[in-house]
Design a protein around this motif. Structure first.
Motif, PDB file in Angstrom:
ATOM      1  N   PHE A   1       0.855  -1.205   0.000  1.00 35.94           N
ATOM      2  CA  PHE A   1       0.000   0.000   0.000  1.00 35.94           C
ATOM      3  C   PHE A   1       0.889   1.253   0.000  1.00 35.94           C
ATOM      4  O   PHE A   1       2.122   1.152   0.139  1.00 35.94           O
ATOM      5  CB  PHE A   1      -0.924   0.007   1.230  1.00 35.94           C
ATOM      6  N   ARG A   2       0.248   2.420  -0.126  1.00 31.11           N
ATOM      7  CA  ARG A   2       0.954   3.693   0.019  1.00 31.11           C
ATOM      8  C   ARG A   2       0.422   4.368   1.272  1.00 31.11           C
ATOM      9  O   ARG A   2      -0.759   4.254   1.593  1.00 31.11           O
ATOM     10  CB  ARG A   2       0.675   4.617  -1.175  1.00 31.11           C
ATOM     11  N   ALA A   3       1.297   5.059   1.979  1.00 34.23           N
ATOM     12  CA  ALA A   3       0.841   5.782   3.165  1.00 34.23           C
ATOM     13  C   ALA A   3       1.827   6.907   3.477  1.00 34.23           C
ATOM     14  O   ALA A   3       2.967   6.886   3.014  1.00 34.23           O
ATOM     15  CB  ALA A   3       0.734   4.848   4.359  1.00 34.23           C
ATOM     16  N   LYS A   4       1.361   7.891   4.264  1.00 34.24           N
ATOM     17  CA  LYS A   4       2.275   8.935   4.722  1.00 34.24           C
ATOM     18  C   LYS A   4       3.064   8.369   5.904  1.00 34.24           C
ATOM     19  O   LYS A   4       2.551   7.536   6.656  1.00 34.24           O
ATOM     20  CB  LYS A   4       1.473  10.160   5.166  1.00 34.24           C
TER      21      LYS A   4
ATOM     22  N   ASP B   1       3.656   9.511   8.723  1.00 31.27           N
ATOM     23  CA  ASP B   1       2.988   9.731  10.021  1.00 31.27           C
ATOM     24  C   ASP B   1       2.024   8.606  10.386  1.00 31.27           C
ATOM     25  O   ASP B   1       1.647   8.447  11.532  1.00 31.27           O
ATOM     26  CB  ASP B   1       2.138  11.020   9.968  1.00 31.27           C
ATOM     27  N   TYR B   2       1.555   7.882   9.376  1.00 31.56           N
ATOM     28  CA  TYR B   2       0.534   6.858   9.646  1.00 31.56           C
ATOM     29  C   TYR B   2       1.135   5.505  10.039  1.00 31.56           C
ATOM     30  O   TYR B   2       0.409   4.597  10.443  1.00 31.56           O
ATOM     31  CB  TYR B   2      -0.341   6.617   8.403  1.00 31.56           C
ATOM     32  N   VAL B   3       2.462   5.371   9.905  1.00 35.83           N
ATOM     33  CA  VAL B   3       3.082   4.049  10.045  1.00 35.83           C
ATOM     34  C   VAL B   3       2.799   3.396  11.408  1.00 35.83           C
ATOM     35  O   VAL B   3       2.443   2.218  11.491  1.00 35.83           O
ATOM     36  CB  VAL B   3       4.605   4.131   9.769  1.00 35.83           C
ATOM     37  N   ALA B   4       2.911   4.170  12.482  1.00 35.67           N
ATOM     38  CA  ALA B   4       2.735   3.586  13.832  1.00 35.67           C
ATOM     39  C   ALA B   4       1.341   2.966  13.967  1.00 35.67           C
ATOM     40  O   ALA B   4       1.194   1.827  14.423  1.00 35.67           O
ATOM     41  CB  ALA B   4       2.957   4.650  14.897  1.00 35.67           C
ATOM     42  N   GLU B   5       0.313   3.710  13.526  1.00 32.17           N
ATOM     43  CA  GLU B   5      -1.061   3.208  13.637  1.00 32.17           C
ATOM     44  C   GLU B   5      -1.275   1.987  12.731  1.00 32.17           C
ATOM     45  O   GLU B   5      -1.921   1.015  13.110  1.00 32.17           O
ATOM     46  CB  GLU B   5      -2.044   4.342  13.286  1.00 32.17           C
ATOM     47  N   LEU B   6      -0.701   2.032  11.522  1.00 29.41           N
ATOM     48  CA  LEU B   6      -0.862   0.893  10.604  1.00 29.41           C
ATOM     49  C   LEU B   6      -0.178  -0.351  11.177  1.00 29.41           C
ATOM     50  O   LEU B   6      -0.720  -1.461  11.092  1.00 29.41           O
ATOM     51  CB  LEU B   6      -0.280   1.240   9.224  1.00 29.41           C
TER      52      LEU B   6
ATOM     53  N   GLU C   1       5.772  12.102  -0.092  1.00 29.19           N
ATOM     54  CA  GLU C   1       4.595  12.219   0.787  1.00 29.19           C
ATOM     55  C   GLU C   1       3.873  10.877   0.908  1.00 29.19           C
ATOM     56  O   GLU C   1       3.794  10.300   1.987  1.00 29.19           O
ATOM     57  CB  GLU C   1       3.648  13.288   0.272  1.00 29.19           C
ATOM     58  N   TRP C   2       3.412  10.306  -0.226  1.00 25.54           N
ATOM     59  CA  TRP C   2       2.721   9.004  -0.213  1.00 25.54           C
ATOM     60  C   TRP C   2       3.742   7.929  -0.582  1.00 25.54           C
ATOM     61  O   TRP C   2       4.055   7.714  -1.729  1.00 25.54           O
ATOM     62  CB  TRP C   2       1.536   8.996  -1.169  1.00 25.54           C
ATOM     63  N   VAL C   3       4.276   7.283   0.475  1.00 23.91           N
ATOM     64  CA  VAL C   3       5.398   6.364   0.298  1.00 23.91           C
ATOM     65  C   VAL C   3       4.884   4.931   0.146  1.00 23.91           C
ATOM     66  O   VAL C   3       3.978   4.529   0.878  1.00 23.91           O
ATOM     67  CB  VAL C   3       6.320   6.440   1.546  1.00 23.91           C
ATOM     68  N   PRO C   4       5.450   4.140  -0.782  1.00 23.53           N
ATOM     69  CA  PRO C   4       5.018   2.733  -0.870  1.00 23.53           C
ATOM     70  C   PRO C   4       5.636   1.872   0.226  1.00 23.53           C
ATOM     71  O   PRO C   4       6.819   2.021   0.548  1.00 23.53           O
ATOM     72  CB  PRO C   4       5.522   2.291  -2.252  1.00 23.53           C
TER      73      PRO C   4
ATOM     74  N   ARG D   1      -8.985   3.187   6.617  1.00 20.47           N
ATOM     75  CA  ARG D   1      -9.405   4.282   7.507  1.00 20.47           C
ATOM     76  C   ARG D   1      -8.199   4.873   8.243  1.00 20.47           C
ATOM     77  O   ARG D   1      -8.176   6.039   8.569  1.00 20.47           O
ATOM     78  CB  ARG D   1     -10.437   3.783   8.523  1.00 20.47           C
ATOM     79  N   ALA D   2      -7.171   4.013   8.481  1.00 24.18           N
ATOM     80  CA  ALA D   2      -5.977   4.486   9.187  1.00 24.18           C
ATOM     81  C   ALA D   2      -4.991   5.167   8.237  1.00 24.18           C
ATOM     82  O   ALA D   2      -3.892   5.531   8.641  1.00 24.18           O
ATOM     83  CB  ALA D   2      -5.300   3.322   9.902  1.00 24.18           C
ATOM     84  N   GLY D   3      -5.378   5.318   6.951  1.00 30.39           N
ATOM     85  CA  GLY D   3      -4.568   6.115   6.034  1.00 30.39           C
ATOM     86  C   GLY D   3      -3.854   5.371   4.931  1.00 30.39           C
ATOM     87  O   GLY D   3      -3.118   5.987   4.160  1.00 30.39           O
ATOM     88  N   ALA D   4      -4.039   4.046   4.828  1.00 27.60           N
ATOM     89  CA  ALA D   4      -3.378   3.309   3.737  1.00 27.60           C
ATOM     90  C   ALA D   4      -4.158   3.497   2.446  1.00 27.60           C
ATOM     91  O   ALA D   4      -5.387   3.475   2.462  1.00 27.60           O
ATOM     92  CB  ALA D   4      -3.286   1.831   4.085  1.00 27.60           C
ATOM     93  N   GLN D   5      -3.452   3.688   1.332  1.00 30.72           N
ATOM     94  CA  GLN D   5      -4.117   3.839   0.021  1.00 30.72           C
ATOM     95  C   GLN D   5      -3.598   2.782  -0.939  1.00 30.72           C
ATOM     96  O   GLN D   5      -2.475   2.310  -0.794  1.00 30.72           O
ATOM     97  CB  GLN D   5      -3.804   5.212  -0.555  1.00 30.72           C
ATOM     98  N   GLY D   6      -4.418   2.441  -1.933  1.00 31.36           N
ATOM     99  CA  GLY D   6      -3.987   1.485  -2.966  1.00 31.36           C
ATOM    100  C   GLY D   6      -3.619   0.140  -2.360  1.00 31.36           C
ATOM    101  O   GLY D   6      -2.648  -0.500  -2.787  1.00 31.36           O
ATOM    102  N   LEU D   7      -4.387  -0.307  -1.381  1.00 32.94           N
ATOM    103  CA  LEU D   7      -4.078  -1.580  -0.696  1.00 32.94           C
ATOM    104  C   LEU D   7      -4.150  -2.756  -1.669  1.00 32.94           C
ATOM    105  O   LEU D   7      -5.087  -2.857  -2.462  1.00 32.94           O
ATOM    106  CB  LEU D   7      -5.086  -1.802   0.435  1.00 32.94           C
TER     107      LEU D   7
END
Ligand code: PRT
Ligand code: ZN
Length: 304
Positions: free
Chosen positions: A237-240, A242-247, A266-269, A288-294
């Motif tokens: 997936f791609r995510a910022k 900042d979202y890594v801890a929650e993911l 910004e949107w890192v794979p 919902r926690a910010g992951a995109q393109g899962l």
């Protein structure tokens, strides 16, 4: 055959599997996933290994431990219940141990359970004293009763165990249970588990000292690779950042996230190997926690 008898050297590995029945298809599917393929004989009892010198003998599951004991087959795929029962019979007869479980294979799961008429109360194993218990697993049951100092009458039946209480030939039963539907249909309820069973790879206590030992080692390595992959999925997936801890908190059964090289800052794979099942619900939570393109990818092969 005595355990010290020297078998002639063989250069092909022979595996006994069930000809037909619950374990037949999944056993072949598993061995196929290990890269094995065969040419079937006309009588469909023997399959000659084509991709590797690994042949199959198609037999009744009850015969598998004995075929390994006699050296007719090198390995077998059989229910733990059957293997334990026949090993128990040998032990009780004072015979040496010739085969044992090499690996649990993760299919054919069931339990060997004690079940009593549904209207009875259950106060624990002491209640079994002097009762008649019908079973196809007399050795496992006798060991279990002996370990608890209980004297009960074991009524050995080769099939239709569940109707014995109705027929009055036993007070209760000890039989395999998977969904529990057979017990319910016969007004019985499960009260104790004697054995957690699944299909296992069984092999001799004394391994052959010819080429078959390395063929068996190759097979074990591939089997371990296949079984380790069962629920393993590659998640991308791609995510910022900042979202890594929650993911990662939402992925307790996954390896730490690996950041993949990218021109984007910004949107890192990211990718990770997940060892549990990834349901739609989990994917939606990750989104919902910010992951995109899962993306969830099946892992076909691995050498751990
Ligand atoms: O012809 P052959 O002798 O080779 O076959 P078989 O008839 O002896 O064996 P088979 O194919 O019935 O079972 C092979 C193996 O599958 C068993 O030794 C177990 O390791 C495993 N297995 C898994 C089961 C079950 N689940 C199972 N539910 N074996 C039998 N049952 C029977 C059980 O005996 C009872 O009659 O299914 C009934 C209960 O099922 P539920 O779902 O109603 O609880
Ligand atoms: Zn059988």
């Amino acid at each position: 055959m005595s355990p010290t008898k020297v078998m002639p050297a063989r250069d092909r590995l022979r595996i006994a599997i069930q000809k037909s029945g619950r374990l037949a298809e999944p056993a072949r599917t598993l061995l196929t996933a290990c890269g094995l393929s065969w040419r079937e004989s006309r009588d469909k009892l023997f399959c000659y290994g084509e991709s590797s010198p690994v042949d199959l003998l198609l037999v009744r599951d009850d015969d598998i431990p004995g075929l390994i004991a006699d050296g007719v087959c090198d390995l077998g795929i059989v229910g733990r219940n059957e293997l334990e029962e026949q090993a128990g019979e040998r032990r009780r007869a004072g015979l040496p141990e010739l085969y044992h479980e090499w690996r649990g294979l993760g299919f054919g799961q069931c339990r060997l359970m004690l079940a009593i008429p549904e209207e009875w109360d259950w106060d624990g194993p002491a209640q079994l004293q002097d009762k008649r218990i019908a079973t196809s697993y007399p050795a496992v049951l006798a060991d279990w009763l002996d370990a608890r100092n209980i004297d009960a009458h074991v009524v050995e039946l080769s099939g239709s165990v569940e109707i014995a209480p109705k027929l009055g030939t036993a007070d209760m039963i000890c039989d395999l249970v998977s969904s529990g539907a057979t017990l319910v249909a016969n007004h019985l309820k499960p009260v104790e588990t004697l054995l957690e069973s699944e299909a296992v790879l069984a092999g001799p206590v004394r391994e052959p000292d010819d080429i078959r030992a390395s063929l068996a080692a190759m097979l074990l390595r591939r089997l371990d690779g296949v079984t380790a992959l069962k629920d393993r999925k590659l998640l991308m997936f791609r995510a910022k950042n900042d979202y890594v801890a929650e993911l990662e908190r939402l992925l307790p059964d996954a390896d730490p996230l690996t950041r993949l090289p990218s021109m984007e800052d910004e949107w890192v794979p990211f990718q990770t190997m997940c060892h549990g099942v990834i349901t739609w619900q989990r994917l939606e939570e990750l989104e919902r926690a910010g992951a995109q393109g899962l993306m969830v990818l099946a892992v076909e092969r691995t050498l751990a």
